[in-house]
Design an enzyme around this catalytic site. Structure first.
Site, mmCIF file in Angstrom:
data_model
loop_
_atom_site.group_PDB
_atom_site.id
_atom_site.type_symbol
_atom_site.label_atom_id
_atom_site.label_comp_id
_atom_site.label_asym_id
_atom_site.label_seq_id
_atom_site.Cartn_x
_atom_site.Cartn_y
_atom_site.Cartn_z
ATOM 1 N N ALA A 98 42.803 -2.494 -39.994
ATOM 2 C CA ALA A 98 43.615 -3.705 -40.018
ATOM 3 C C ALA A 98 42.791 -4.839 -40.617
ATOM 4 O O ALA A 98 41.561 -4.810 -40.620
ATOM 5 C CB ALA A 98 44.065 -4.057 -38.607
ATOM 6 N N GLY A 115 43.031 0.890 -37.918
ATOM 7 C CA GLY A 115 44.454 1.007 -38.204
ATOM 8 C C GLY A 115 44.752 1.926 -39.376
ATOM 9 O O GLY A 115 45.828 2.524 -39.439
ATOM 10 N N GLU A 169 44.901 5.287 -37.860
ATOM 11 C CA GLU A 169 46.135 5.391 -37.082
ATOM 12 C C GLU A 169 47.357 5.538 -37.978
ATOM 13 O O GLU A 169 48.312 6.236 -37.628
ATOM 14 C CB GLU A 169 46.273 4.171 -36.174
ATOM 15 C CG GLU A 169 45.247 4.157 -35.048
ATOM 16 C CD GLU A 169 45.290 2.892 -34.219
ATOM 17 O OE1 GLU A 169 45.485 2.993 -32.997
ATOM 18 O OE2 GLU A 169 45.130 1.800 -34.805
#
Length: 245
Positions: A65, A108, A111
């Site tokens: 992220a 992220g 993920e």
């Protein structure tokens, strides 16, 4: 589809290829990328096709992220499930999805790859969840998707330590289904999508739905899906063609 600023999208009749495209930020996932990926999801829900998700040509899938944005987010932002809501939507897309990973898939970015149905990576790829070292948890699916993919003990080790899992270990652990050289990655992914495309579209959709249903719902979803397919014209035509070979 519309022109994007954080994605490069190749929209075809039989598949959609989505390339993360923030090379100056190592494809860090910011709000603009989240919004644009939601737009892609909307198109694939409206007109279902398989999706290939990949990173840049510079050997980076996604470095996590966007920390600049993440640092400024509050508890209210966390409860909005900004990234996890998107990844859940990707997970639920009607047709199969493949993440083709070259280089790092961190935080992220890792993920995001876990939300896809199949992961392929290159020999220079690695995965990691460094969130605890930044004072947060891996809050976009890793705490429950990663244990389902690699087992609870290994997932906890990765989440607790933040260490990086190299491609060969990811293959042994079942996180990825194949490891190839960087120059072969997209050809391997395209060939897999072509092979998937030989199946009946509705059978693909219902197979994915049955696998994703989980728990006690599994046998009931499977039974209902099979009943629906048994009465389909495509099932009859494909089996007749098989018998007439």
């Amino acid at each position: 589809m519309m022109n994007f600023t954080t994605l490069a999208v190749d929209d075809r009749d039989d598949r959609v290829t989505v390339r993360l495209n923030r090379p100056d930020k190592r494809n860090a996932i910011d709000q603009a990328m989240v919004d644009e990926l939601h737009t892609v999801c909307g198109e694939l829900e409206r007109r279902p096709r398989p999706m290939l998700l990949t990173g840049g040509a510079d050997g980076v899938f996604a470095a996590g992220a966007d920390i600049g944005q993440l640092r400024d987010r509050t508890s209210a932002d966390a409860l909005r499930a900004i990234n996890s809501g998107l990844f859940n939507r990707i997970r639920a897309l009607p047709m199969p999805t493949i993440a083709a990973i070259d280089g790092p898939a961190l935080g992220g970015g890792a993920e995001l790859s876990y939300a896809c149905d199949i992961r392929l990576c290159t020999t220079r790829s690695f995965f990691g969840q460094p969130e605890a070292r930044l004072g947060i948890i891996a809050g976009a699916g890793a705490t429950w998707r990663l244990p389902a993919l690699v087992g609870e003990s290994l997932a906890k080790e990765l989440l607790f330590t933040g260490r990086r899992m190299a491609a060969d270990e990811a293959l042994r652990a079942g996180l990825v289904s194949d490891v190839v050289e960087p120059e072969a990655l997209l050809d391997r992914a395209d060939a897999l999508l072509t092979d998937i495309g030989k199946a009946a579209p509705m059978a693909l959709r219902l197979t994915k739905l049955a696998v994703n249903s989980g728990g006690d719902a599994h046998p009931h979803v499977e039974l209902a899906a099979q009943a629906l397919l048994f009465d389909s014209e495509e099932k009859h035509d494909r089996m007749t063609k098989f018998l007439n070979r």
